[in-house]
Each structure stands twice: as C-alpha cells, then as structure tokens.
Design a protein around this motif. Structure first.
Motif, short mmCIF file in Angstrom:
data_model
loop_
_atom_site.label_atom_id
_atom_site.label_comp_id
_atom_site.label_asym_id
_atom_site.label_seq_id
_atom_site.Cartn_x
_atom_site.Cartn_y
_atom_site.Cartn_z
N GLN A 268 -72.86 27.76 -17.86
CA GLN A 268 -71.69 28.49 -17.71
C GLN A 268 -72.07 29.59 -16.50
O GLN A 268 -72.94 30.09 -16.36
N LEU A 269 -70.97 29.95 -15.79
CA LEU A 269 -71.13 30.68 -14.55
C LEU A 269 -70.68 31.90 -14.87
O LEU A 269 -71.27 33.20 -14.37
N TRP A 270 -69.29 32.07 -15.63
CA TRP A 270 -68.47 33.46 -16.00
C TRP A 270 -67.68 33.27 -16.75
O TRP A 270 -67.29 32.09 -17.16
N LYS A 271 -67.43 34.42 -17.47
CA LYS A 271 -66.28 34.43 -18.42
C LYS A 271 -65.34 35.38 -18.00
O LYS A 271 -65.49 36.65 -17.49
N ALA A 272 -63.86 35.27 -18.24
CA ALA A 272 -62.96 36.13 -17.69
C ALA A 272 -61.87 36.42 -18.74
O ALA A 272 -61.62 35.50 -19.78
N ALA A 273 -61.39 37.54 -18.84
CA ALA A 273 -60.46 38.13 -19.81
C ALA A 273 -59.25 38.72 -19.14
O ALA A 273 -59.55 39.42 -18.22
N GLU B 223 -66.00 23.29 -14.01
CA GLU B 223 -64.96 23.05 -15.08
C GLU B 223 -64.45 24.39 -15.73
O GLU B 223 -65.41 25.33 -15.87
N GLU B 224 -63.20 24.36 -16.16
CA GLU B 224 -62.48 25.41 -16.57
C GLU B 224 -62.32 25.43 -18.04
O GLU B 224 -61.75 24.40 -18.33
N ALA B 225 -62.54 26.29 -18.80
CA ALA B 225 -62.05 26.36 -20.11
C ALA B 225 -61.10 27.58 -20.62
O ALA B 225 -61.54 28.62 -19.94
N SER B 226 -60.31 27.18 -21.22
CA SER B 226 -59.23 28.34 -21.48
C SER B 226 -59.15 28.63 -23.09
O SER B 226 -59.01 27.51 -23.79
N ASP B 227 -58.67 29.70 -23.68
CA ASP B 227 -58.21 29.64 -24.82
C ASP B 227 -56.83 29.31 -25.02
O ASP B 227 -56.29 29.23 -23.79
N LEU B 228 -56.30 28.94 -26.07
CA LEU B 228 -54.81 28.67 -26.14
C LEU B 228 -53.82 29.61 -25.40
O LEU B 228 -52.83 29.21 -24.85
N ALA B 229 -54.02 30.78 -25.83
CA ALA B 229 -53.30 31.77 -25.29
C ALA B 229 -53.24 31.98 -23.78
O ALA B 229 -52.55 32.75 -23.25
N GLY C 161 -58.00 30.08 -16.14
CA GLY C 161 -57.65 29.17 -17.21
C GLY C 161 -57.36 27.80 -16.66
O GLY C 161 -57.29 26.91 -17.55
N VAL C 162 -57.37 27.76 -15.35
CA VAL C 162 -56.89 26.49 -14.80
C VAL C 162 -58.06 25.94 -14.08
O VAL C 162 -58.56 24.65 -14.21
N GLY C 163 -58.30 26.65 -13.04
CA GLY C 163 -59.50 26.13 -12.00
C GLY C 163 -59.42 26.81 -10.71
O GLY C 163 -58.75 27.85 -10.47
#
Lengths: 374, 283
Positions: A93-98, A285-291, B57-59
């Motif tokens: 994992q490289l980073w997390k964003a909010a 790769e990007e992962a996102s929560d549903l919101a 959230g997309v890339g």
C-alpha cells in the motif's frame, strides 16, 4: 574489504546461536524452508527448519526435490522465491486518502519498520539485490518502501556447494562465491562426519554479530576447503551463456526470426518475471469504499508479458507474444545496461526452471548468435 | 505524513500525491475538458512536462500540462480527453472537487535551442494541448525567433481544440497559422487533408528550423517524414511520446521503449534518438 576479513568456523549449533542473536536484535529471520515440495523463503526460528538433507534437481520446466545422504543444510540451489518478495513485496500500500466536502487528506503509508535478516542469500541473489538497489535507490527518485527495508536488512550469505541444472552464474560473473554486499557469509563443510561452517564477516554489523557466536578460528585448511567448495561448484554449472557481447548482439537483432520461433512456444504466462530476482515492474491499484469517501492506492508486481502492461488508448503497444518475449529478454540482457549501467540478469536460472514450457534464455541467446543474419 | 489542502508539505515519498482543488472546468470539445487546478503552492513547470493526476477512488493517469508556465497565478491547467475510467473521472471533476497531483515530471520541449531559428509547431488533435505551453512561451518571446509556423490538424471542424485561441493567434501578423481537417463538413471553408499536407505550405528555412511535433503516433511519424522531406534534420525535430505509465518516475517499468523510459528520458525526445526506436514494430 577482503583484507580485514575475520574468518572463523562454527558448528551447526552455532547457526542456531546466529538465528537467536538475530532474532534477539529485533530481526525477523527469513530463510529457506520446505513447503509444497519446494524450497521457499519463510520465517525460521530453528536450524532444523532449514531443509537438511534435501537437494533439488532443476532443468527447463522441471523442479524436483531429492534426498541427499549428508544432512547438508544448504545442499540445493535457488527455488521459486527470491528475496525481492521481502525487500520489494508483491503488494504494497502506498497511501490512503479521505475526502469530505471541505477537506481532503492523503496520508502516506509509512515505510515498513520491519527489519529482515535474510538467511541463506546466494551470490547470484546478492547481485540481484545490488541490481534492484540501482533501480530503487540510485536513480533520480528513491523508493521509500524499498529503502526502509533495504537499510534495515541483515544479510547472511551462503556460498553455493552445488550448481543447479539451470544455473549460469559463472557466465554472468555473479557467483558461485560471494564477493561483497553481505554482513556474514557461510561456507558449509560436510566432510568425514564433521559438519561445520566457515564464516566470514563482510561488514561492521556482521563482525558485531559474529563476536557473539561460539566459534573457533578458521585454519588455513578450513579456508582451502571452503575455497574448493565454490571452485567445484563453478566447474559444474548446468548452463552457460556467452555474455560479454550479448548486449550488442540483441540490440542489433531485434527483428531476428528466432523471436517468431520462441513466440510459438511462449505462453506469455509471466512466470519468468515473477520468479526473476531483478524484475521490478509494478502496476498500481485503487480501492475505494462504497461511499467514495476513503480510498487507497497500492502497487503490485506486474509483468511485461500481460497485455495491460503496454496498454494505451486504442490498444496494447506489444500486442504479440513475440514482442513481449523480446521486451523481456532484451531488457534483461541488453537495454538494462542502457538504463541502469548493469546487466539485468544474474544467471540464477529461475526463468528456465519455472517456465512451464522450458524456454531457456541461454538457449535463446545461443540460437540468435548462431543464426545472426550477416 | 498527513497532507491536506490547508497544510501542504513536501512529502518524501514521490508516489504520494499533493491535493489540489478544481477551480474551473471548461468543455473544449464533445469529449475534451480543460481543468484548472488550485494548488496551495506555486507550481513551476516547463513546457511539455506532465503530471500524474489522481481521481480519488478511481485511479491515476499521466496528463500533460496545457497552461502557461509564465502565468502560475492562472492555476495548474490540464486538458483531458474522456477515453477511459480514470480520464472520465478526471474530466468530470467539478469546481470545488479535490484532485491528486504528482509532478511535474519528464523532459519537456527545449525552447532555448530554437532561439535565432525558425520554429515549426506541428500538432494533431489533442496533441495541441502539450504544445500550448510552448506556444505561449514562443509568442511571449517572439523576437528571439525567426519565422514561426503553427500547423494544426484535427479529424473534423468540431474537433478543433482551442479554437477561440487559434483565432486570436491568427490575428497576430508574426505567426503563420495553417489549420486543416481530415473530414470536412458543409460549414468548413478551410483546408481538408491530413496535417502533414500543411508542411509544404509553411514558410521556413529547413536548415535553420526547430520543429516541435505532437499528436497520434502515426501522425508524428508522417509529420517527421514530411519535415525531413523538406530538409529539416532529425536533430532539429522534437516529438512527444505517449506510453502506459503507472509511476511517472522510472520505477514501474511500463513506459519503456527499448533503451528509454518515456517518463524519465522523455516524453519529449529529439528525433535522431527516437527514430531508431520507432522503426522497430512493437518495441
């Protein structure tokens, strides 16, 4: 470095002390161990977790474990794993964003604090690590995750007492004897009912650890015996490649008909790139929560054998297996020099052994060489 | 390591984006938008450089900078075609939305080599976007150059990017502008034909010309050939390449063309170096 080497011998129990000292100093000790009928690198706490009395038989597309009768702990060559899975892990994992309506934060994933003791690193693998160092540490941009793991690593090297069927380190000038880049180097001596290890320190860190081991000074006879071990190994390489001019050979043969022939056999499965200790390519790769509020980015190993790898709007640049195999092999042996000032191949033979159809990089080079259009 | 729009900080990890905020979004063509991004700190760049832009959230995608390097107060400007999931998400960001920015990366257009020379700028389609910072720079320092020609081609009249600006530049008497379309419509009274057909029409001294070329790869290949036919050597042509990029900093491997990394050694290459690489199919 060679002049101030301290050489000692330790017994098999001394190896246990070595593992214990490393663990006590906060290292996570990883080394060769048996799993799923292969010798892989995993956590080890005890000497008897090493593959005592096992060896391997390797050839194009073939890997089989066999018993050996001398109880040697390092009586095999390299398996499907390489140390890059610890220094440059398959997923990172490289980073997390909010995000909210009025703020967005990006938080870098901290560089791994884990300190690895790599136990049983072969000469070819030390060279592979040095090659990845060039990629990740010595360019204009430094890979912080690799750097943290690399800076913290302790390396226990092992001089090879056996050449594998697909080994060609002698051709690539990377082994079988380690030259530098280690903290401690072992040579296993199994003779006349005695089982000992000649140990050389290659760094201050190594000398410091060595000081705490139960040991005896190495006699000139021990050092001679250790030297003979790698001389014998060097004389029994399973494969060879004329490597002095391979960079130029491939650069001027990008349209050789051999690329069509090898493409008929190559499955484009990417095995060679996964087992290669120098292959460094990654995708993200990007992962996102549903919101869509929190997301994260990770990188994972990628391979030039996939279609996605060279995809740009409209299609893949390398849509044929011919082009993808050529990319991989010319990168290893030729363009790596242009990019990083070194070969990208260390002669470990993994790509030959783990190719499901047994494509042999040494054979491909020889075929191009012998039928080069004049 | 937290990084917010309010408290920007230089981050050690080059893979971690800075946060920007969309100030303006302008539709250029049916599928092309220009985004103006507000950054917390001035964002210096050279013409022809690119950024890695993140739609959270997309890339992430590599997008060239299309704004004026001399006017950082305008914000950070990118022109994006909606072709894939990431460029779709990026091009649909609205004012106030957040965007991730890494960069600027790569070697851009070398402007200084064109001083005292004629300048030919050859653009195909969206290839005009990475050339626009160069055009701004050449026009603002117009006296430093000889003749300046802008040759631009698009598929149809409705695909002509930056059309209002083209009209504006055309009103200047010191720039030779030729525009063409591949396929005409009934309200089009201009040139019809591929952009390479404009090369013979432009006035320049081939032996003392620097050419900057950007567009689809096939267009650049024929564009370079047309310039060569006119006597411009490969050493005086610069082309900007596009390849798959996951990092922008030479660590992911994806953008290799033989010996080079497009992100690190390019995206702008002098053609004498690029041409041998491009002459090998699927390299």
């Amino acid at each position: 470095m060679a002049t101030d080497h301290v050489s000692v011998t330790i017994e098999k129990q001394g190896l246990q002390s070595l593992i214990d000292i490393l663990a006590k100093r906060g290292y996570r000790v990883v080394g060769p161990t048996l799993r799923d009928q292969a010798i892989v690198y995993d956590d080890i706490a005890r000497v008897d977790e090493l593959p005592a009395g096992w060896t391997d038989e390797q050839d194009g597309g073939t890997y089989r474990l066999q018993r050996r009768d001398d109880g040697a702990l390092f009586g095999y060559t390299v398996g499907p794993h390489s140390w890059k899975r610890f220094l440059h892990p398959p997923i990172q994992q490289l980073w997390k964003a909010a995000r909210s309506a009025d703020a967005a934060t990006v938080e870098a994933t901290p560089a791994e604090p884990e300190r690895f003791a790599l136990f049983g690193v072969r000469a070819c693998e030390l060279h592979a690590i040095a090659i990845q160092d060039k990629v990740f540490l010595h360019g204009p941009y430094v890979d912080s995750h690799y750097k943290a793991r690399r800076d913290n690593a302790f390396i226990v090297a092992v001089n090879c007492g056996k050449a594998g069927g697909t080994c060609f380190c002698v051709s690539m000038n990377t082994g079988p004897r380690v030259s530098n880049g280690y903290d401690l180097a072992l040579t296993e001596l199994v003779e006349g009912g005695k089982h000992r290890f000649v140990v050389e320190a290659g760094s201050d860190k190594g000398r410091d650890v060595l000081a705490g081991l139960p040991k005896q000074p190495a006699s000139s006879g021990d050092l001679d015996a250790a030297k003979k071990v790698t001389e014998k190994t060097a004389a029994s390489m399973g494969r060879s490649m004329k490597a002095d001019d391979v960079r130029e050979l491939l650069a001027r043969n990008l349209e050789h008909k051999r690329w069509d022939e090898v493409a008929e056999r190559c499955l484009s499965c990417a095995n060679c790139t996964m087992v290669c200790p120098t292959c460094f390519c990654v995708s993200v790769e990007e992962a996102s929560d549903l919101a869509g509020v929190e997301s994260s980015r990770s990188r994972r190993w990628d391979s030039c054998f996939t279609m996605d790898y060279s995809y740009v709007h409209g299609g893949s640049v390398r849509s044929t297996t011919r082009a993808r195999y050529r990319q991989w092999m010319t990168h290893k042996l030729s363009t790596w020099w242009d990019q990083f000032g070194t070969s990208g191949c260390v002669g470990c033979g993994r790509c030959i052994t783990w190719c499901p159809v047994g494509i042999d990089i040494t054979e491909e080079v020889a075929a191009i060489r012998s039928s080069e259009p004049q | 390591m937290a990084l917010t729009a309010e408290t920007p900080r230089i981050v050690a990890d080059p893979m971690v984006p800075r946060v920007g905020r969309i100030r303006k979004r302008v539709r250029e063509l049916s599928d092309v938008w220009t985004l103006t991004v507000e950054m917390d700190e001035p964002f210096a760049f050279a013409p022809g450089q690119f950024n890695m832009l993140t739609a959270f959230g997309v890339g992430e995608a590599a997008i060239s900078i299309s704004g004026d390097p001399a006017r950082p107060g305008e914000g950070l400007i990118h022109t994006i075609r909606d072709v894939g999931p990431v460029s779709h998400a990026l091009s649909h960001l609205e004012p106030g939305d957040y965007i991730g920015v890494r960069g600027p990366y790569g070697a851009g257009w070398p402007v200084e080599v064109a001083e005292h020379c004629d300048v030919v700028i050859l653009a195909g389609g969206l290839g005009l976007a990475p050339l626009r910072p160069l055009i701004y720079e050449v026009l603002s320092g117009r006296k430093k150059y000889g003749k300046v020609a802008l040759l631009f081609g698009a598929r149809t009249p409705t695909d002509l990017l930056f059309r209002p600006e083209l009209e504006q530049w055309r009103r200047r008497l010191d720039v030779d502008i030729h525009v063409t379309v591949d396929t005409s419509t009934e309200d089009w009274y201009g040139n019809v034909g591929v952009v390479t057909t404009l090369v013979p029409r432009a006035a320049f001294d081939p032996q003392h010309t620097i050419a900057y070329v950007c567009g689809p790869e096939i267009m650049m290949r024929f564009g370079a050939a047309a310039l060569r036919d006119k006597g411009v050597p490969d050493e005086a042509m610069y082309l900007s390449m596009e390849r798959n990029m996951k990092c922008g900093i030479g660590l992911c491997g994806h953008c290799q063309i033989g010996t080079v990394f497009v992100c690190r050694d390019g995206p702008v290459f002098r053609n004498d170096k690029l041409r041998p690489l491009m002459s090998v199919k699927e390299l």
